[in-house]
Design a protein around this motif. Structure first.
Motif, PDB file in Angstrom:
ATOM      1  N   TYR A 246      -0.766  -1.366   1.116  1.00 37.45           N
ATOM      2  CA  TYR A 246       0.691  -1.110   1.142  1.00 37.45           C
ATOM      3  C   TYR A 246       1.086  -0.851  -0.491  1.00 37.45           C
ATOM      4  O   TYR A 246       0.686  -1.565  -1.213  1.00 37.45           O
ATOM      5  N   ILE A 247       1.924   0.233  -0.548  1.00 37.65           N
ATOM      6  CA  ILE A 247       2.539   0.801  -1.838  1.00 37.65           C
ATOM      7  C   ILE A 247       3.847   0.145  -1.829  1.00 37.65           C
ATOM      8  O   ILE A 247       4.539   0.300  -0.797  1.00 37.65           O
ATOM      9  N   SER A 248       4.409  -0.797  -2.745  1.00 35.40           N
ATOM     10  CA  SER A 248       5.654  -1.314  -2.707  1.00 35.40           C
ATOM     11  C   SER A 248       6.320  -1.452  -3.872  1.00 35.40           C
ATOM     12  O   SER A 248       5.640  -1.491  -4.751  1.00 35.40           O
ATOM     13  N   ARG A 249       7.510  -1.908  -4.009  1.00 33.80           N
ATOM     14  CA  ARG A 249       8.252  -2.014  -5.389  1.00 33.80           C
ATOM     15  C   ARG A 249       8.129  -4.075  -5.472  1.00 33.80           C
ATOM     16  O   ARG A 249       8.474  -4.454  -4.530  1.00 33.80           O
ATOM     17  N   PHE A 250       8.290  -4.346  -6.747  1.00 40.20           N
ATOM     18  CA  PHE A 250       7.933  -5.722  -6.768  1.00 40.20           C
ATOM     19  C   PHE A 250       8.934  -5.961  -8.122  1.00 40.20           C
ATOM     20  O   PHE A 250       8.994  -5.128  -9.165  1.00 40.20           O
ATOM     21  N   ARG A 251       9.718  -7.111  -7.953  1.00 37.64           N
ATOM     22  CA  ARG A 251      10.526  -7.579  -9.267  1.00 37.64           C
ATOM     23  C   ARG A 251       9.879  -8.688  -9.920  1.00 37.64           C
ATOM     24  O   ARG A 251       9.643  -9.910  -9.130  1.00 37.64           O
TER      25      ARG A 251
ATOM     26  N   MET B  43      -3.452  -5.067  -1.099  1.00 31.01           N
ATOM     27  CA  MET B  43      -4.552  -4.669  -0.517  1.00 31.01           C
ATOM     28  C   MET B  43      -5.184  -5.669   0.185  1.00 31.01           C
ATOM     29  O   MET B  43      -5.275  -6.924  -0.162  1.00 31.01           O
ATOM     30  N   GLN B  44      -5.956  -5.585   1.337  1.00 31.47           N
ATOM     31  CA  GLN B  44      -7.007  -6.402   1.944  1.00 31.47           C
ATOM     32  C   GLN B  44      -8.115  -6.518   1.027  1.00 31.47           C
ATOM     33  O   GLN B  44      -8.392  -5.483   0.279  1.00 31.47           O
ATOM     34  N   PRO B  45      -8.592  -7.562   0.925  1.00 29.38           N
ATOM     35  CA  PRO B  45      -9.721  -7.779  -0.248  1.00 29.38           C
ATOM     36  C   PRO B  45     -10.875  -6.824   0.238  1.00 29.38           C
ATOM     37  O   PRO B  45     -11.405  -6.270  -0.702  1.00 29.38           O
TER      38      PRO B  45
ATOM     39  N   VAL C  46       5.858 -14.128 -13.291  1.00 32.23           N
ATOM     40  CA  VAL C  46       6.110 -14.304 -14.857  1.00 32.23           C
ATOM     41  C   VAL C  46       5.082 -13.368 -15.503  1.00 32.23           C
ATOM     42  O   VAL C  46       5.548 -12.689 -16.710  1.00 32.23           O
ATOM     43  N   ASN C  47       3.996 -13.306 -14.924  1.00 32.26           N
ATOM     44  CA  ASN C  47       2.913 -12.450 -15.977  1.00 32.26           C
ATOM     45  C   ASN C  47       1.760 -11.811 -14.731  1.00 32.26           C
ATOM     46  O   ASN C  47       0.920 -12.642 -14.645  1.00 32.26           O
ATOM     47  N   MET C  48       1.978 -10.601 -14.334  1.00 43.68           N
ATOM     48  CA  MET C  48       0.938 -10.257 -13.489  1.00 43.68           C
ATOM     49  C   MET C  48      -0.294  -9.725 -14.176  1.00 43.68           C
ATOM     50  O   MET C  48      -0.297  -9.044 -14.975  1.00 43.68           O
ATOM     51  N   PRO C  49      -1.483 -10.288 -13.819  1.00 47.41           N
ATOM     52  CA  PRO C  49      -2.666  -9.809 -14.284  1.00 47.41           C
ATOM     53  C   PRO C  49      -3.000  -8.520 -13.766  1.00 47.41           C
ATOM     54  O   PRO C  49      -2.333  -8.060 -12.716  1.00 47.41           O
ATOM     55  N   PRO C  50      -3.877  -7.748 -14.333  1.00 46.15           N
ATOM     56  CA  PRO C  50      -3.987  -6.350 -13.922  1.00 46.15           C
ATOM     57  C   PRO C  50      -4.519  -6.095 -12.686  1.00 46.15           C
ATOM     58  O   PRO C  50      -4.050  -5.456 -11.899  1.00 46.15           O
ATOM     59  N   VAL C  51      -5.481  -7.380 -12.168  1.00 47.57           N
ATOM     60  CA  VAL C  51      -5.632  -7.357 -10.394  1.00 47.57           C
ATOM     61  C   VAL C  51      -5.805  -8.714 -10.176  1.00 47.57           C
ATOM     62  O   VAL C  51      -6.256  -9.693 -10.894  1.00 47.57           O
ATOM     63  N   ALA C  52      -4.621  -9.193  -9.406  1.00 47.28           N
ATOM     64  CA  ALA C  52      -4.519 -10.463  -8.990  1.00 47.28           C
ATOM     65  C   ALA C  52      -4.972 -10.699  -7.543  1.00 47.28           C
ATOM     66  O   ALA C  52      -4.800  -9.887  -6.670  1.00 47.28           O
ATOM     67  N   SER C  53      -5.579 -11.943  -7.176  1.00 48.10           N
ATOM     68  CA  SER C  53      -5.627 -12.198  -5.918  1.00 48.10           C
ATOM     69  C   SER C  53      -4.814 -13.753  -5.402  1.00 48.10           C
ATOM     70  O   SER C  53      -4.821 -14.509  -6.275  1.00 48.10           O
ATOM     71  N   VAL C  54      -4.209 -13.589  -4.594  1.00 48.16           N
ATOM     72  CA  VAL C  54      -2.900 -14.343  -3.976  1.00 48.16           C
ATOM     73  C   VAL C  54      -3.228 -14.817  -2.603  1.00 48.16           C
ATOM     74  O   VAL C  54      -3.789 -14.060  -1.916  1.00 48.16           O
TER      75      VAL C  54
ATOM     76  N   VAL D  62      -4.923 -11.787  -0.544  1.00 51.65           N
ATOM     77  CA  VAL D  62      -4.233 -10.471  -0.582  1.00 51.65           C
ATOM     78  C   VAL D  62      -4.520 -10.188  -2.099  1.00 51.65           C
ATOM     79  O   VAL D  62      -4.341 -11.050  -3.077  1.00 51.65           O
ATOM     80  N   ILE D  63      -4.797  -8.824  -2.428  1.00 53.63           N
ATOM     81  CA  ILE D  63      -5.133  -8.249  -3.813  1.00 53.63           C
ATOM     82  C   ILE D  63      -3.707  -7.588  -4.009  1.00 53.63           C
ATOM     83  O   ILE D  63      -3.241  -6.742  -3.328  1.00 53.63           O
ATOM     84  N   LEU D  64      -3.258  -7.729  -5.351  1.00 56.71           N
ATOM     85  CA  LEU D  64      -2.130  -7.169  -6.090  1.00 56.71           C
ATOM     86  C   LEU D  64      -2.740  -6.203  -7.189  1.00 56.71           C
ATOM     87  O   LEU D  64      -3.239  -7.216  -8.164  1.00 56.71           O
ATOM     88  N   VAL D  65      -2.256  -5.323  -7.284  1.00 57.76           N
ATOM     89  CA  VAL D  65      -2.557  -4.685  -8.536  1.00 57.76           C
ATOM     90  C   VAL D  65      -1.486  -3.370  -8.924  1.00 57.76           C
ATOM     91  O   VAL D  65      -0.736  -2.890  -8.083  1.00 57.76           O
ATOM     92  N   GLU D  66      -1.125  -3.002  -9.989  1.00 59.81           N
ATOM     93  CA  GLU D  66      -0.113  -2.066 -10.333  1.00 59.81           C
ATOM     94  C   GLU D  66      -0.701  -0.948  -9.819  1.00 59.81           C
ATOM     95  O   GLU D  66      -1.834  -0.369 -10.134  1.00 59.81           O
ATOM     96  N   TYR D  67       0.523  -0.367  -9.559  1.00 59.05           N
ATOM     97  CA  TYR D  67       0.186   0.999  -8.850  1.00 59.05           C
ATOM     98  C   TYR D  67      -0.547   2.147  -9.743  1.00 59.05           C
ATOM     99  O   TYR D  67      -1.588   2.667  -9.365  1.00 59.05           O
ATOM    100  N   GLU D  68      -0.358   2.049 -11.241  1.00 54.57           N
ATOM    101  CA  GLU D  68      -1.125   3.251 -11.995  1.00 54.57           C
ATOM    102  C   GLU D  68      -2.434   2.643 -12.078  1.00 54.57           C
ATOM    103  O   GLU D  68      -3.497   3.789 -12.099  1.00 54.57           O
TER     104      GLU D  68
END
Length: 100
Positions: free
Chosen positions: A25-30, A42-44, A64-72, A79-85
């Motif tokens: 999923y592509i989404s906005r995050f604050r 993303m799914q793993p 607070v501080n998103m790593p380049p690729v996060a697993s939460v 769930v894997i989170l990564v900045e869109y770019e």
């Protein structure tokens, strides 16, 4: 891979389970400072196709501080989170390798 675009992360709390229908999923995050960042959730298995490793963290840390690729963990699922770019660069890199 199958994906979807969402205006916010609200869909995570709407009762549906993440990853049932889509690989990403592509989404906005604050973040904590209310800056909007476009991220990819993303799914793993989807992330492993692109790159593989992610830093284990929590939603509170990501705000607070998103790593380049996060697993939460969300509702007991990874769930894997990564900045869109970052995601876009890695997807393009993989596409180029597949063309060769």
């Amino acid at each position: 891979m199958q994906g979807d675009i969402k205006n916010s992360l609200y869909f995570l709390q709407s009762g549906r389970r993440l990853g049932v229908r889509h690989d990403f999923y592509i989404s906005r995050f604050r973040d904590q400072e209310a800056d909007r960042v476009i991220i990819v959730l993303m799914q793993p298995a989807a992330w492993e196709q692109i790159n593989g490793e992610a830093e284990p963290t929590t939603w509170a840390t990501v705000k607070v501080n998103m790593p380049p690729v996060a697993s939460v963990s969300h509702q007991g699922r990874k769930v894997i989170l990564v900045e869109y770019e970052t995601w876009k660069v890695r997807v393009r890199r993989r596409q180029q390798r597949e063309k060769e």
